[in-house]
Design an enzyme around this catalytic site. Structure first.
Site, PDB file in Angstrom:
ATOM      1  N   CYS A 142       0.824  -1.215   0.000  1.00  0.00           N
ATOM      2  CA  CYS A 142       0.000   0.000   0.000  1.00  0.00           C
ATOM      3  C   CYS A 142       0.857   1.264   0.000  1.00  0.00           C
ATOM      4  O   CYS A 142       1.880   1.355   0.692  1.00  0.00           O
ATOM      5  CB  CYS A 142      -0.919  -0.004   1.220  1.00  0.00           C
ATOM      6  N   CYS A 155       0.514   4.777   6.926  1.00  0.00           N
ATOM      7  CA  CYS A 155      -0.119   4.617   8.241  1.00  0.00           C
ATOM      8  C   CYS A 155       0.853   3.873   9.174  1.00  0.00           C
ATOM      9  O   CYS A 155       1.213   2.717   8.899  1.00  0.00           O
ATOM     10  CB  CYS A 155      -1.425   3.837   8.097  1.00  0.00           C
ATOM     11  N   CYS A 182       0.436   0.159  10.281  1.00  0.00           N
ATOM     12  CA  CYS A 182      -0.048  -0.864   9.342  1.00  0.00           C
ATOM     13  C   CYS A 182       1.046  -1.719   8.694  1.00  0.00           C
ATOM     14  O   CYS A 182       1.950  -1.197   8.033  1.00  0.00           O
ATOM     15  CB  CYS A 182      -0.881  -0.206   8.256  1.00  0.00           C
ATOM     16  N   CYS A 196     -16.574  -8.845   5.607  1.00  0.00           N
ATOM     17  CA  CYS A 196     -15.909  -7.572   5.305  1.00  0.00           C
ATOM     18  C   CYS A 196     -14.631  -7.823   4.509  1.00  0.00           C
ATOM     19  O   CYS A 196     -13.770  -8.594   4.934  1.00  0.00           O
ATOM     20  CB  CYS A 196     -15.586  -6.863   6.618  1.00  0.00           C
ATOM     21  N   CYS A 203     -19.532  -5.758   3.529  1.00  0.00           N
ATOM     22  CA  CYS A 203     -18.818  -4.527   3.878  1.00  0.00           C
ATOM     23  C   CYS A 203     -17.493  -4.551   3.128  1.00  0.00           C
ATOM     24  O   CYS A 203     -16.905  -5.626   2.954  1.00  0.00           O
ATOM     25  CB  CYS A 203     -18.575  -4.513   5.388  1.00  0.00           C
ATOM     26  N   CYS A 239     -19.233   2.713   8.377  1.00  0.00           N
ATOM     27  CA  CYS A 239     -18.533   2.018   9.454  1.00  0.00           C
ATOM     28  C   CYS A 239     -17.242   2.794   9.679  1.00  0.00           C
ATOM     29  O   CYS A 239     -16.378   2.829   8.792  1.00  0.00           O
ATOM     30  CB  CYS A 239     -18.239   0.576   9.029  1.00  0.00           C
ATOM     31  N   ARG A 287     -18.006  -2.238  17.629  1.00  0.00           N
ATOM     32  CA  ARG A 287     -17.311  -3.504  17.358  1.00  0.00           C
ATOM     33  C   ARG A 287     -15.978  -3.581  18.110  1.00  0.00           C
ATOM     34  O   ARG A 287     -15.113  -2.725  17.925  1.00  0.00           O
ATOM     35  CB  ARG A 287     -17.072  -3.650  15.853  1.00  0.00           C
TER      36      ARG A 287
HETATM   37  N1  SAM Z   1      -6.653   0.576   3.131  1.00  0.00           N
HETATM   38  C1  SAM Z   1      -7.916   0.798   3.700  1.00  0.00           C
HETATM   39  C2  SAM Z   1      -7.963   1.923   4.695  1.00  0.00           C
HETATM   40  O1  SAM Z   1      -6.959   2.265   5.273  1.00  0.00           O
HETATM   41  O2  SAM Z   1      -9.041   2.441   4.928  1.00  0.00           O
HETATM   42  C3  SAM Z   1      -8.526  -0.430   4.315  1.00  0.00           C
HETATM   43  C4  SAM Z   1      -7.744  -1.399   5.126  1.00  0.00           C
HETATM   44  S1  SAM Z   1      -7.061  -0.819   6.662  1.00  0.00           S
HETATM   45  C5  SAM Z   1      -6.039  -2.170   7.084  1.00  0.00           C
HETATM   46  C6  SAM Z   1      -8.435  -0.802   7.788  1.00  0.00           C
HETATM   47  C7  SAM Z   1      -8.191  -0.387   9.201  1.00  0.00           C
HETATM   48  O3  SAM Z   1      -7.498  -1.403   9.906  1.00  0.00           O
HETATM   49  C8  SAM Z   1      -7.340   0.845   9.467  1.00  0.00           C
HETATM   50  O4  SAM Z   1      -8.035   2.026   9.292  1.00  0.00           O
HETATM   51  C9  SAM Z   1      -6.962   0.651  10.929  1.00  0.00           C
HETATM   52  O5  SAM Z   1      -7.908   1.254  11.767  1.00  0.00           O
HETATM   53  C10 SAM Z   1      -6.991  -0.862  11.107  1.00  0.00           C
HETATM   54  N2  SAM Z   1      -5.649  -1.388  11.363  1.00  0.00           N
HETATM   55  C11 SAM Z   1      -4.657  -1.570  10.462  1.00  0.00           C
HETATM   56  N3  SAM Z   1      -3.547  -2.060  11.063  1.00  0.00           N
HETATM   57  C12 SAM Z   1      -3.846  -2.183  12.373  1.00  0.00           C
HETATM   58  C13 SAM Z   1      -3.080  -2.626  13.511  1.00  0.00           C
HETATM   59  N4  SAM Z   1      -1.832  -3.000  13.406  1.00  0.00           N
HETATM   60  N5  SAM Z   1      -3.710  -2.627  14.714  1.00  0.00           N
HETATM   61  C14 SAM Z   1      -4.992  -2.225  14.829  1.00  0.00           C
HETATM   62  N6  SAM Z   1      -5.749  -1.793  13.790  1.00  0.00           N
HETATM   63  C15 SAM Z   1      -5.168  -1.772  12.589  1.00  0.00           C
HETATM   64  C1  DTB Z   2     -11.315  -2.251  11.544  1.00  0.00           C
HETATM   65  O1  DTB Z   2     -11.537  -1.204  12.177  1.00  0.00           O
HETATM   66  N1  DTB Z   2     -10.523  -3.226  11.957  1.00  0.00           N
HETATM   67  C2  DTB Z   2     -10.402  -4.257  10.947  1.00  0.00           C
HETATM   68  C3  DTB Z   2     -11.436  -3.797   9.883  1.00  0.00           C
HETATM   69  N2  DTB Z   2     -11.830  -2.515  10.364  1.00  0.00           N
HETATM   70  C4  DTB Z   2     -11.074  -3.749   8.458  1.00  0.00           C
HETATM   71  C5  DTB Z   2      -9.010  -4.434  10.465  1.00  0.00           C
HETATM   72  C6  DTB Z   2      -8.033  -4.719  11.573  1.00  0.00           C
HETATM   73  C7  DTB Z   2      -6.707  -4.975  10.966  1.00  0.00           C
HETATM   74  C8  DTB Z   2      -5.676  -5.358  11.971  1.00  0.00           C
HETATM   75  C9  DTB Z   2      -4.330  -5.546  11.368  1.00  0.00           C
HETATM   76  C10 DTB Z   2      -4.250  -6.621  10.337  1.00  0.00           C
HETATM   77  O2  DTB Z   2      -4.736  -7.755  10.553  1.00  0.00           O
HETATM   78  O3  DTB Z   2      -3.621  -6.397   9.303  1.00  0.00           O
HETATM   79 FE1  SF4 Z   3      -2.818   1.212   3.382  1.00  0.00          FE
HETATM   80 FE2  SF4 Z   3      -2.711   0.018   5.739  1.00  0.00          FE
HETATM   81 FE3  SF4 Z   3      -3.068   2.640   5.599  1.00  0.00          FE
HETATM   82 FE4  SF4 Z   3      -5.060   0.990   4.802  1.00  0.00          FE
HETATM   83  S1  SF4 Z   3      -4.254   1.206   6.875  1.00  0.00           S
HETATM   84  S2  SF4 Z   3      -4.309   2.822   3.763  1.00  0.00           S
HETATM   85  S3  SF4 Z   3      -3.826  -0.705   3.964  1.00  0.00           S
HETATM   86  S4  SF4 Z   3      -1.229   1.525   4.932  1.00  0.00           S
END
Ligand code: SAM
Ligand code: DTB
Ligand code: SF4
Length: 320
Positions: free
Chosen positions: A51, A55, A58, A95, A127, A187, A259
């Site tokens: 990506c 973030c 992530c 989702c 979703c 959401c 959630r």
């Molecule tokens: N790329 C899209 C976005 O950022 O909206 C969708 C996928 S992203 C992985 C969805 C959500 O997962 C993020 O907004 C964040 O709140 C959550 N998330 C990602 N990595 C995480 C982590 N290590 N611990 C907790 N929540 C996480």
């Molecule tokens: C949300 O708030 N939590 C979920 C879902 N929306 C998409 C994602 C959590 C991702 C946690 C890190 C991972 O597994 O990569």
């Molecule tokens: Fe990309 Fe992860 Fe950020 Fe979603 S949360 S925009 S997958 S870097």
């Protein structure tokens, strides 16, 4: 326009002693939701890694060296087979996540539209979380039958830049507006445990609660620290902070489904139940979130059984 909730009101709630806070959250919960019921939702990463966003939490960001690399997008059949399995195991919402900065029109988006249609054909709530979307793209998702779009604010406006530099808080709000205009439910929630202050937590919830209409679904995640990301060494979240966040979210957004999302593998059964007492009425169910582990299905079933909870039943089909 005057905002419904002020800073001091929300902070006042957050700072209340935990037991009276829980009493109020529980009263609000019972007024608006069936007691004792938890919705099981299953997540699937349909496009993992690589990506462009940065973030800090992530594992899928290409800015960091983690054990998650870019993968090819899953095909529709694979996704529908996973959704069918999720349904058989008792999930009522499916989702699908893509590690995209934004949706681009073209074959990959068309494939997501087919996935949504397939998930809806199974009678599940559908979703997706695909990054930023335009109103037109959100409308196409709505036409495919999408129920909800996940797009988290993650933290407060003030703290946003310290977590993500490649987009702004206003970009995030704009996507939520586009989703809303297309008639798809919203959401949106956030993460705790990223080094934010109590004010940041309150401000994030306040922004969500001041949206009109409020989000139908609010995921509260505890950071899952991942090796290689800038937040890898954050200390674990105090479970009572998570309980407090959920209680405040429940009071501010009475009708939303709150959630209890990422981070459950580090919570005891008792802490998870306290989150439910505070108003959480959904969990992610299945061995994996997007790229990180989630509790075993058998453990979740045992928790539901031992606490006398019931999994939300599938909604009867409304269309033929
Ligand atoms: N790329 C899209 C976005 O950022 O909206 C969708 C996928 S992203 C992985 C969805 C959500 O997962 C993020 O907004 C964040 O709140 C959550 N998330 C990602 N990595 C995480 C982590 N290590 N611990 C907790 N929540 C996480
Ligand atoms: C949300 O708030 N939590 C979920 C879902 N929306 C998409 C994602 C959590 C991702 C946690 C890190 C991972 O597994 O990569
Ligand atoms: Fe990309 Fe992860 Fe950020 Fe979603 S949360 S925009 S997958 S870097």
């Amino acid at each position: 326009m005057t905002e419904k909730f002020t800073r001091s009101f929300v902070r006042g709630l957050y700072d209340r002693p935990l037991l009276p806070l829980l009493d109020e959250a529980r009263a609000v919960h019972r007024q608006h939701h069936p007691d004792n019921e938890v919705q099981l939702c299953t997540l699937l990463s349909v496009k993992t890694g690589g990506c462009a966003e940065d973030c800090s939490y992530c594992p899928q960001s290409s800015h960091y060296d983690t054990n998650v690399g870019p993968e090819k997008m899953l095909d529709v059949e694979h996704v529908i087979a996973s959704a069918r399995r999720a349904k058989e195991l008792g999930s009522t919402r499916f989702c699908m996540g893509a590690a995209w900065r934004e949706v681009k029109d073209g074959p990959a988006f068309d494939r997501v539209l087919s996935m949504v249609r397939g998930v809806k054909d199974l009678g599940l709530e559908a979703c997706v979380t695909l990054g930023m979307v335009t109103e037109d793209q959100a409308k196409r998702l709505a036409e495919a039958g999408l129920d909800a779009y996940n797009h988290n604010l993650d933290t407060s406006r003030e703290n946003y830049r310290s977590i993500i530099k490649t987009r702004t808080f206003d970009d995030r709000l704009r996507t939520l507006e586009n989703v809303r205009k297309a008639g798809v439910t919203v959401c949106s929630g956030g993460i705790i445990g990223m080094g934010e202050s109590a004010d940041d937590r309150c401000e994030m919830l306040r922004t969500l609660a001041n949206l009109d209409p409020q989000p139908e679904s609010v995921p509260v995640n505890a950071l899952v620290p991942v090796e290689g990301t800038p937040l890898a060494n954050m200390p674990p979240v105090d479970p009572l902070d998570l309980v407090r966040m959920i209680a405040v979210a429940r009071i501010l957004m009475p009708k939303a489904r709150v959630r209890l999302s990422a981070g459950r593998t580090s919570l005891s059964r008792e802490a998870q139940l306290m989150c439910m007492l505070a108003g959480a009425n959904s969990i992610f169910y299945g061995e994996k979130l997007l790229t990180t582990p989630n509790p075993d299905e058998e453990d979740d079933m045992a928790l539901i059984r031992d606490a006398g909870l019931s999994a939300m039943p599938p909604r009867p089909a409304t269309s033929v």
